[in-house]
Design a protein around this motif. Structure first.
Motif, PDB file in Angstrom:
ATOM      1  N   GLN A 141      -5.039   7.688   1.453  1.00 53.36           N
ATOM      2  CA  GLN A 141      -4.582   6.919   2.431  1.00 53.36           C
ATOM      3  C   GLN A 141      -3.496   5.988   1.720  1.00 53.36           C
ATOM      4  N   THR A 142      -2.776   5.389   2.564  1.00 52.65           N
ATOM      5  CA  THR A 142      -1.498   4.655   2.057  1.00 52.65           C
ATOM      6  C   THR A 142      -1.401   3.150   2.367  1.00 52.65           C
ATOM      7  N   ARG A 144       1.637   0.175   2.350  1.00 53.13           N
ATOM      8  CA  ARG A 144       2.960   0.006   2.355  1.00 53.13           C
ATOM      9  C   ARG A 144       3.339  -1.560   2.050  1.00 53.13           C
ATOM     10  N   THR A 154       5.882   2.507  -0.590  1.00 47.97           N
ATOM     11  CA  THR A 154       4.562   3.085  -0.161  1.00 47.97           C
ATOM     12  C   THR A 154       3.886   3.749  -1.321  1.00 47.97           C
ATOM     13  N   PHE A 155       2.600   3.319  -1.449  1.00 51.01           N
ATOM     14  CA  PHE A 155       1.615   3.591  -2.332  1.00 51.01           C
ATOM     15  C   PHE A 155       0.596   4.553  -2.026  1.00 51.01           C
ATOM     16  N   THR A 156       0.044   5.303  -2.743  1.00 51.85           N
ATOM     17  CA  THR A 156      -0.980   6.153  -2.068  1.00 51.85           C
ATOM     18  C   THR A 156      -2.254   6.010  -2.833  1.00 51.85           C
ATOM     19  N   ALA A 206      -4.016   2.236  -6.621  1.00 55.12           N
ATOM     20  CA  ALA A 206      -2.847   3.170  -5.992  1.00 55.12           C
ATOM     21  C   ALA A 206      -1.823   3.345  -6.735  1.00 55.12           C
ATOM     22  N   ARG A 208       2.561   4.519  -6.599  1.00 53.39           N
ATOM     23  CA  ARG A 208       3.719   4.633  -5.737  1.00 53.39           C
ATOM     24  C   ARG A 208       4.080   6.146  -5.247  1.00 53.39           C
ATOM     25  N   THR A 209       4.243   6.393  -4.174  1.00 50.51           N
ATOM     26  CA  THR A 209       4.449   8.004  -3.762  1.00 50.51           C
ATOM     27  C   THR A 209       5.701   8.031  -2.987  1.00 50.51           C
TER      28      THR A 209
END
Length: 210
Positions: A141-142, A144, A154-156, A206, A208-209
């Protein structure tokens, strides 16, 4: 209110000794409610990190976060800077503003190489607060984070875990990293009526993606 002991990162004004130890955690103010307050969700027993490596993204320059959005749990919250007190204990957002998150301003900003840290209350005398549902987050899940320079990072989610406050993983939260990471921290576990605090901390890890 009990708070997290944080290590401080080098700044333009001073270099503070790194402690890398958190003995307490975010304090909660659930006492005083007429009825038993709802309890925050606990993370699942197993939340493994994804097997694929994060994308090779160039680090961003420093810029303060202004807003955090977590669509999976309905969070859209202002972010305010917080520091540490004279004892090196991490400050938290004001108790009269349970809807905001705090960014550890002496550490990394979201998008830089390293681990940026956001903290928030889990509840208040009025009910659930900004990070009440952190324990519901799952890998993939993300999150922001909008920054003052108009970028959005955006991080996952890699994993979600709960720790007793005397076993807080300070080096994993505040320690160095080779990629841009994000750590979200709040309280969880059992609520101790006598101390007015939860016994544990919930931590979201998380990367960063985008």
């Amino acid at each position: 209110m009990r708070r997290i002991r944080a290590n401080a990162q080098p700044t333009a004004l001073a270099v503070v000794t790194v402690a890398l130890l958190a003995t307490t955690g975010l304090g909660l103010v659930a006492a005083g409610l007429d009825a038993a307050p709802p309890r925050p969700p606990r993370p699942e027993a197993a939340t493994p990190a994804p097997t694929s490596p994060p994308p090779d993204l160039p680090p961003l320059p420093a810029s303060a976060p202004t807003l955090v959005r977590i669509p999976a749990i309905g969070v859209r919250a202002e972010v305010v800077p917080v520091g540490v007190d004279a004892a090196g204990v991490l400050e938290v957002p004001p108790t009269d503003r349970p809807e905001v998150a705090g960014w550890y301003r002496y550490g990394i900003s979201p998008g830089e190489t390293g681990n940026a840290v956001l903290v928030g209350h889990v509840d208040s005398p009025a009910g659930p607060a900004v990070f009440f549902d952190l324990g519901r987050l799952r890998p993939g899940q993300t999150i922001r984070v909008a920054r003052a320079d108009a970028t959005v990072v955006t991080f996952t989610v890699d994993r979600v875990a709960v720790y007793a406050k005397d076993r807080f993983p300070g080096d994993e939260v505040y320690g160095p990293a080779t990629v841009a990471g994000l750590r979200l921290v709040t309280c969880g576990g059992r609520f101790d009526e006598r101390s007015g605090n939860y016994t544990d901390n919930v931590v979201v890890f998380a990367t960063r993606t985008a």
